[in-house]
Scaffold this active site. Structure first.
Site, mmCIF file in Angstrom:
data_model
loop_
_atom_site.group_PDB
_atom_site.id
_atom_site.type_symbol
_atom_site.label_atom_id
_atom_site.label_comp_id
_atom_site.label_asym_id
_atom_site.label_seq_id
_atom_site.Cartn_x
_atom_site.Cartn_y
_atom_site.Cartn_z
ATOM 1 N N GLN A 171 0.834 -1.199 0.000
ATOM 2 C CA GLN A 171 0.000 0.000 0.000
ATOM 3 C C GLN A 171 0.872 1.254 0.000
ATOM 4 O O GLN A 171 1.929 1.294 0.619
ATOM 5 C CB GLN A 171 -0.954 0.000 1.183
ATOM 6 C CG GLN A 171 -0.330 -0.168 2.554
ATOM 7 C CD GLN A 171 -1.385 -0.235 3.640
ATOM 8 O OE1 GLN A 171 -2.521 0.193 3.468
ATOM 9 N NE2 GLN A 171 -1.012 -0.774 4.786
ATOM 10 N N HIS A 193 -2.920 0.112 -3.673
ATOM 11 C CA HIS A 193 -3.852 0.550 -2.644
ATOM 12 C C HIS A 193 -4.359 1.956 -2.965
ATOM 13 O O HIS A 193 -5.508 2.160 -3.236
ATOM 14 C CB HIS A 193 -3.214 0.497 -1.249
ATOM 15 C CG HIS A 193 -4.159 0.860 -0.127
ATOM 16 N ND1 HIS A 193 -4.343 2.164 0.291
ATOM 17 C CD2 HIS A 193 -4.953 0.106 0.661
ATOM 18 C CE1 HIS A 193 -5.226 2.185 1.290
ATOM 19 N NE2 HIS A 193 -5.612 0.944 1.525
ATOM 20 N N ASP A 235 -8.141 0.842 -3.044
ATOM 21 C CA ASP A 235 -9.083 0.964 -1.932
ATOM 22 C C ASP A 235 -9.722 2.344 -2.011
ATOM 23 O O ASP A 235 -9.036 3.365 -1.863
ATOM 24 C CB ASP A 235 -8.345 0.788 -0.600
ATOM 25 C CG ASP A 235 -9.296 0.613 0.572
ATOM 26 O OD1 ASP A 235 -10.489 0.985 0.438
ATOM 27 O OD2 ASP A 235 -8.864 0.123 1.635
ATOM 28 N N GLU A 270 -11.572 -2.245 -3.734
ATOM 29 C CA GLU A 270 -11.885 -2.505 -2.329
ATOM 30 C C GLU A 270 -12.816 -1.433 -1.783
ATOM 31 O O GLU A 270 -12.630 -0.247 -2.020
ATOM 32 C CB GLU A 270 -10.592 -2.549 -1.506
ATOM 33 C CG GLU A 270 -10.825 -2.891 -0.048
ATOM 34 C CD GLU A 270 -9.530 -3.148 0.715
ATOM 35 O OE1 GLU A 270 -9.594 -3.228 1.955
ATOM 36 O OE2 GLU A 270 -8.462 -3.259 0.076
ATOM 37 N N ASP A 304 -14.154 -4.905 2.914
ATOM 38 C CA ASP A 304 -13.385 -4.589 4.118
ATOM 39 C C ASP A 304 -14.360 -4.141 5.199
ATOM 40 O O ASP A 304 -14.743 -4.907 6.076
ATOM 41 C CB ASP A 304 -12.342 -3.510 3.803
ATOM 42 C CG ASP A 304 -11.499 -3.119 5.011
ATOM 43 O OD1 ASP A 304 -11.704 -3.708 6.100
ATOM 44 O OD2 ASP A 304 -10.645 -2.238 4.890
ATOM 45 N N GLN A 326 -11.205 -9.261 2.569
ATOM 46 C CA GLN A 326 -10.055 -8.915 3.408
ATOM 47 C C GLN A 326 -10.294 -9.445 4.815
ATOM 48 O O GLN A 326 -11.255 -9.062 5.485
ATOM 49 C CB GLN A 326 -9.776 -7.417 3.504
ATOM 50 C CG GLN A 326 -8.589 -7.202 4.444
ATOM 51 C CD GLN A 326 -8.097 -5.793 4.624
ATOM 52 O OE1 GLN A 326 -7.140 -5.596 5.372
ATOM 53 N NE2 GLN A 326 -8.681 -4.821 3.977
ATOM 54 N N LYS A 328 -9.052 -8.906 7.984
ATOM 55 C CA LYS A 328 -8.257 -7.835 8.598
ATOM 56 C C LYS A 328 -7.850 -8.305 9.992
ATOM 57 O O LYS A 328 -8.630 -8.210 10.942
ATOM 58 C CB LYS A 328 -9.083 -6.551 8.638
ATOM 59 C CG LYS A 328 -8.280 -5.281 8.606
ATOM 60 C CD LYS A 328 -9.208 -4.082 8.521
ATOM 61 C CE LYS A 328 -8.434 -2.810 8.296
ATOM 62 N NZ LYS A 328 -8.344 -2.458 6.873
ATOM 63 N N CYS A 358 -1.644 -0.688 8.524
ATOM 64 C CA CYS A 358 -0.346 -0.012 8.585
ATOM 65 C C CYS A 358 0.075 0.280 10.017
ATOM 66 O O CYS A 358 1.248 0.543 10.290
ATOM 67 C CB CYS A 358 -0.412 1.296 7.794
ATOM 68 S SG CYS A 358 -1.786 2.361 8.295
#
Length: 417
Positions: A171, A193, A235, A270, A304, A326, A328, A358
């Site tokens: 990303q 991303h 995304d 996304e 997501d 995803q 997560k 992140c």
């Protein structure tokens, strides 16, 4: 295997916690900060340095294994747990979780997770606690059995030793152009991303976004090595729905328009829209997927928001309300649930993407690699941080080391056989 003591150490995540609602509402960036009043509960400012809490298990042989508790960047949004509070999490871990840890047999990963993560007064533990403690318990079982974490997962779920490398997705953060160049030069499997999280980045009618997609594809051809052909993954944080409207047909039409600008590429979109609830998300995403499939589109819908826990993932997978889910990891909680989620996706012929945030740490990223490889996920996120180089090296190197060890183990078993 007895756990003799539990250690806690406050730490830092690799990025920041951001108030998604304030950013969606038009908060202005000033350098690295956002100006304006936060809108999500517990945020004192729109951008907050990510904090973490490490949990260390002191084993019977005095070795210490660690895991990191952390929340995702957009905490408190889309049904997620609230902003991470180190003091509250530390207090809860000391009072509730540590005594349970001292009573379990840490050599058995699944059983120890089930015992430690029992509900308290009918409530699930914070998912950050499950996430960090399960990392430590997985490392404890691997230490005791003298195996990799991936092998422990394979034993728990009766899976063969994996052989396939899992594609890595990077990303870009806000440094789009520089980081896209880095990804292309390093031949990243899936990119970039793009962080299309504001009206400014999406543009009137999505024009700015379409121009960015076109630029990424062009840049890939310009500076990529011969034969390099990545999947393009963007995304958009619900901005297609916000700008185009929440009608599935119109959203699918827009996505087809995007795909038509870059023929020859597989495009992952996304979070195209946020329909406000898990059930509405499932129903409308399933319609978008069906429309795209009927057109033989090369676009793939990735879910997501509103798809957080293992139960959510099961609902989306069974309804085929995405081409790719995803998973997560901090939102799923226990790494045992992440492994189960990948297998659920496979059972329902839906793609499994082991993601995360992140905000995570090197330890949580490395543990995620072992889950991804053991379950043979369709792709995994390079994490933590937004700098590309660090995350790609942490995840990529861990995967390569793991595969080297698994190849050796397989060769040994074949020689014995």
């Amino acid at each position: 295997m007895q756990i003799k003591d539990v250690l806690l150490a406050p730490g830092n995540g690799a990025f920041f916690y951001d108030d998604q609602e304030a950013i969606r509402s038009g908060a202005i960036q000033d350098g690295f900060i956002y100006l304006g009043t936060p809108k999500t509960p517990e945020f004192n400012s729109i951008r907050v340095p990510a904090s973490s809490l490490s949990v260390g298990l002191v084993l019977a042989d005095d070795n210490v294994v660690w895991g990191d508790m952390i929340n995702v960047q957009y905490s408190g949004a889309g049904g997620r747990d609230p902003l991470f509070d180190t003091n509250q999490i530390s207090n809860l871990t000391s009072r509730v979780v540590a005594p349970r840890l001292l009573e379990v047999d840490a050599s058995v990963f699944g059983t120890s997770c089930a015992r430690v993560f029992e509900h308290v007064k009918g409530q699930r533990l914070p998912l950050a606690v499950e996430y960090g403690v399960s990392q430590a318990l997985l490392r404890a079982a691997a230490h005791f059995q003298r195996k990799t974490m991936a092998e422990i997962v394979c034993l728990e779920f009766d899976l063969p030793l994996p052989t396939r490398r899992v594609p890595i997705y990077c990303q870009s953060g806000d440094a789009r152009e520089i980081n896209v160049d880095k990804m292309i030069l390093k031949a990243v499997d899936v990119l970039p991303h793009g962080l299309i999280n504001s009206r400014q980045k999406f543009g009137d009618g999505g024009q700015t976004f379409i121009e960015f997609v076109t630029w990424v594809a062009t840049r890939t051809r310009q500076i990529g090595r011969p034969g390099y052909h990545p999947v393009l993954h963007f995304d958009v944080y619900g901005w297609i729905g916000q700008e185009i409207g929440l009608e599935p047909q119109r959203i699918a039409d827009f996505i087809c328009r995007v795909v038509d600008t870059v023929p020859g590429f597989t495009i992952n979109i996304e979070s195209p829209a946020d329909f406000g609830s898990t059930q509405a998300q499932i129903e409308n995403y399933a319609k978008i997927v069906s429309i795209l499939d009927s057109r033989d589109s090369s676009a793939r819908i990735v879910v997501d928001e509103r798809c957080n826990t293992l139960d959510d993932i099961r609902l989306f997978a069974e309804a085929r309300a995405a081409h790719l889910i995803q998973i997560k990891t901090p939102d799923v909680g226990s790494l045992a649930d992440t492994a189960h989620a990948v297998l659920l996706c496979k059972e329902n012929k839906v793609g499994a993407y082991v993601g995360g945030s992140c905000t995570e740490t090197d330890l949580s990223a490395q543990a995620s690699v072992h889950i991804s490889v053991a379950t043979q996920a369709d792709m995994m996120l390079a994490k933590p941080g937004m700098g590309v180089d660090e995350a790609f090296s942490i995840v990529g190197n861990e995967q390569n080391r793991l595969l080297a060890m698994l190849n050796r183990r397989r060769a040994q078993e074949e020689n014995i056989g």
